[in-house]
Design a protein around this motif. Sequence first.
Motif, PDB file in Angstrom:
ATOM      1  N   GLU A  58     -12.465  55.881 104.836  1.00 16.78           N
ATOM      2  CA  GLU A  58     -12.418  55.638 103.397  1.00 16.78           C
ATOM      3  C   GLU A  58     -13.109  56.730 102.584  1.00 16.78           C
ATOM      4  O   GLU A  58     -12.811  56.928 101.414  1.00 16.78           O
ATOM      5  CB  GLU A  58     -13.053  54.272 103.073  1.00 16.78           C
ATOM      6  CG  GLU A  58     -12.308  53.092 103.664  1.00 16.78           C
ATOM      7  CD  GLU A  58     -12.483  52.938 105.180  1.00 16.78           C
ATOM      8  OE1 GLU A  58     -13.496  53.416 105.750  1.00 16.78           O
ATOM      9  OE2 GLU A  58     -11.574  52.362 105.802  1.00 16.78           O
ATOM     10  N   GLN A  59     -14.033  57.480 103.203  1.00 18.34           N
ATOM     11  CA  GLN A  59     -14.724  58.587 102.530  1.00 18.34           C
ATOM     12  C   GLN A  59     -14.058  59.934 102.829  1.00 18.34           C
ATOM     13  O   GLN A  59     -14.651  60.983 102.578  1.00 18.34           O
ATOM     14  CB  GLN A  59     -16.195  58.639 102.948  1.00 18.34           C
ATOM     15  CG  GLN A  59     -17.056  57.533 102.367  1.00 18.34           C
ATOM     16  CD  GLN A  59     -16.870  56.213 103.110  1.00 18.34           C
ATOM     17  OE1 GLN A  59     -16.756  56.186 104.329  1.00 18.34           O
ATOM     18  NE2 GLN A  59     -16.821  55.113 102.367  1.00 18.34           N
ATOM     19  N   ASN A  63     -13.385  60.158 110.944  1.00 14.81           N
ATOM     20  CA  ASN A  63     -14.182  59.189 111.696  1.00 14.81           C
ATOM     21  C   ASN A  63     -13.345  58.151 112.417  1.00 14.81           C
ATOM     22  O   ASN A  63     -13.897  57.260 113.053  1.00 14.81           O
ATOM     23  CB  ASN A  63     -15.160  58.461 110.761  1.00 14.81           C
ATOM     24  CG  ASN A  63     -16.405  59.278 110.502  1.00 14.81           C
ATOM     25  OD1 ASN A  63     -16.890  59.988 111.374  1.00 14.81           O
ATOM     26  ND2 ASN A  63     -16.932  59.183 109.292  1.00 14.81           N
ATOM     27  N   LYS A  64     -12.029  58.242 112.328  1.00  8.56           N
ATOM     28  CA  LYS A  64     -11.180  57.243 112.964  1.00  8.56           C
ATOM     29  C   LYS A  64     -10.333  57.874 114.064  1.00  8.56           C
ATOM     30  O   LYS A  64      -9.885  59.009 113.952  1.00  8.56           O
ATOM     31  CB  LYS A  64     -10.274  56.572 111.929  1.00  8.56           C
ATOM     32  CG  LYS A  64     -11.060  55.694 110.961  1.00  8.56           C
ATOM     33  CD  LYS A  64     -10.150  54.859 110.118  1.00  8.56           C
ATOM     34  CE  LYS A  64     -10.985  53.924 109.257  1.00  8.56           C
ATOM     35  NZ  LYS A  64     -10.126  52.977 108.548  1.00  8.56           N
TER      36      LYS A  64
END
Length: 145
Positions: A58-59, A63-64
């Motif tokens: 989301e930022q 990170n996924k």
Amino acid sequence: MKALLQRVSQASVSIDGLEVARIAGGLLVLVGIEPDDNQRILEKVLHKLLNYRVFSDEQERMNKSLIDVQGGLLLVSQFTLAADTRSGLRPGFSTAAAPAQAEALFEQLVQMAKQRYANVQTGQFGADMQVQLVNDGPVTFMLEV
């Protein structure tokens, strides 16, 4: 083993004008098999492919993982990745696994991936393939294990 991982918004493989594989968003991975590759290396590469964090959170930070975003995984065998390009103006292929060994290991990687992850597509080993992709980012990593 060398695996060229590309985050894509879409990718496909065609052989003789017939589409044989397609994914929407996810990872296109070109796989080069080398003579010393084995089961342990396949396990390490597959773990990285499924868990490497190259998708945005989301930022807008990577990170996924593929598992987190449930994207497609398109595996394509590409022996030229294993070429020796250190000298001269023509690649050498003594650093690539023999075709029978490479095919067996690539097929093993595909089967392992399909056992661990639902959305796996593949090209055809040894075929003259046309690979189309839209690299998202662009984001490309060379994984060497």
